[in-house]
Enzyme design. Structure first.
Site, PDB file in Angstrom:
ATOM      1  CD  GLN A  49     -56.220 -23.967   6.782  1.00  0.00           C
ATOM      2  OE1 GLN A  49     -55.562 -23.701   7.455  1.00  0.00           O
ATOM      3  NE2 GLN A  49     -56.714 -24.971   6.565  1.00  0.00           N
ATOM      4  NE  ARG A  51     -51.435 -27.059   8.982  1.00  0.00           N
ATOM      5  CZ  ARG A  51     -52.443 -27.959   9.717  1.00  0.00           C
ATOM      6  NH1 ARG A  51     -51.865 -28.910   8.075  1.00  0.00           N
ATOM      7  NH2 ARG A  51     -52.644 -28.012  10.222  1.00  0.00           N
ATOM      8  CD  GLU A  91     -57.446 -27.031   3.088  1.00  0.00           C
ATOM      9  OE1 GLU A  91     -56.899 -26.757   2.090  1.00  0.00           O
ATOM     10  OE2 GLU A  91     -57.865 -25.492   3.504  1.00  0.00           O
ATOM     11  NE  ARG A  92     -51.872 -33.418   9.394  1.00  0.00           N
ATOM     12  CZ  ARG A  92     -52.210 -33.950  10.383  1.00  0.00           C
ATOM     13  NH1 ARG A  92     -52.837 -34.424  10.999  1.00  0.00           N
ATOM     14  NH2 ARG A  92     -50.737 -35.284  10.395  1.00  0.00           N
TER      15      ARG A  92
END
Length: 292
Positions: A49, A51, A91-92
């Site tokens: 990921q 972020r 994922e958010r």
């Protein structure tokens, strides 16, 4: 009519045109249309990921929306061992669904090996507008390191000009402090790009501090950096450059090893000299023997 009274079911059902959604079952997942409903406890985060920071307030806002309307956009996962799944993207949404108290979420299940997973996760997440410039640069670098893509390959995959990819990657040449300043939006990417020619980390820190404290524009920063570089190139002007911690530690350890004070000096362009003094022919031979 949608039979499941969970907000998740209502949200997805609206998209699927009133398809009946069965109630939760003990197995890992069940399928509705082209989507699978997968238990949150069976999904693992993606280690690739890009972020690195998630705004807690935005996550809470998304969680409230999910409680009211359900998770409309499915996440994308791939199956791994022991009946588990790994996130490829989303994922958010995954984190917000946890905050909303959901136990299962809709997901597209794709089969992909590790390299394909990295590529899909990075390429999709790079398109997001809320990634900062350093996260994007690190994502590009990971595509190079992990997926063995060239900058040209990356430009084609993300639909950007080759020069854009190069400009992002140049940010990774900056000191850690300068990169953090970009990541935290204290200076812009355009400001950061003007600092790339400044190789001395201590001087970069000073420039970042001055940009922030004096609210310098990009043009003002360019002029300041240009003047500094010009001063260094002038034989009449001496600019004291502070060595980085790494270089100073090396200088200290090297001096101890040779039992003489080693001197390292450099200018803003990165050029410099390493000087090893000796007191006599015998002392020179002693140093030569150690270096051999």
């Amino acid at each position: 009519m949608i039979k499941n009274d969970k907000p998740l079911g209502r949200g997805l059902g609206a998209i699927l045109g009133g398809v009946d959604i069965p109630s939760a079952k003990p197995q890992t997942h069940y399928t509705v249309g082209n989507n699978s409903f997968i238990k949150l406890e069976s999904i693992e985060a993606n280690p690739y990921q890009p972020r690195t920071k998630f705004d807690e307030e935005e996550l809470q806002e998304l969680a409230r929306s999910i409680k009211t309307y359900g998770l409309i956009q499915p996440v994308t996962v791939r199956p791994i061992e022991n009946g588990k799944y790994q996130l490829i993207s989303g994922e958010r949404r995954f984190r917000a669904a946890k905050l909303a108290g959901l136990t299962e979420i809709p997901a597209f299940v794709r089969t992909a090996d590790d390299v394909e997973t990295v590529q899909m996760a990075l390429v999709e997440n790079i398109q997001r507008s809320d990634l900062n410039a350093i996260e994007i640069a690190l994502s590009y670098q990971m595509l190079i390191d992990e997926c063995h893509l060239t900058q040209t390959d990356i430009a084609e995959k993300v639909g950007k000009n080759l020069s854009t990819i190069s400009n992002y990657l140049r940010l990774l040449k900056l000191s850690t402090d300068a990169q953090v300043a970009v990541r935290d939006n204290r200076i812009s990417m355009a400001h950061a790009r003007t600092l790339v020619p400044v190789e001395d980390e201590a001087l970069q820190r000073k420039l970042v501090s001055q940009i922030v404290s004096d609210a310098l524009s990009v043009r003002q920063t360019e002029a300041l950096v240009k003047k500094m570089l010009s001063d260094v190139q002038s034989p009449k002007t001496k600019v004291k450059i502070t060595l980085s911690d790494e270089v100073r530690n090396f200088q200290t350890e090297f001096s101890k090893k040779l039992k003489t004070k080693v001197n390292i000096r450099k200018d803003i362009s990165g050029k410099g000299a390493l000087t090893i003094p000796f007191t006599s022919d015998a002392d020179l031979k002693r140093i030569m023997k150690i270096l051999q």
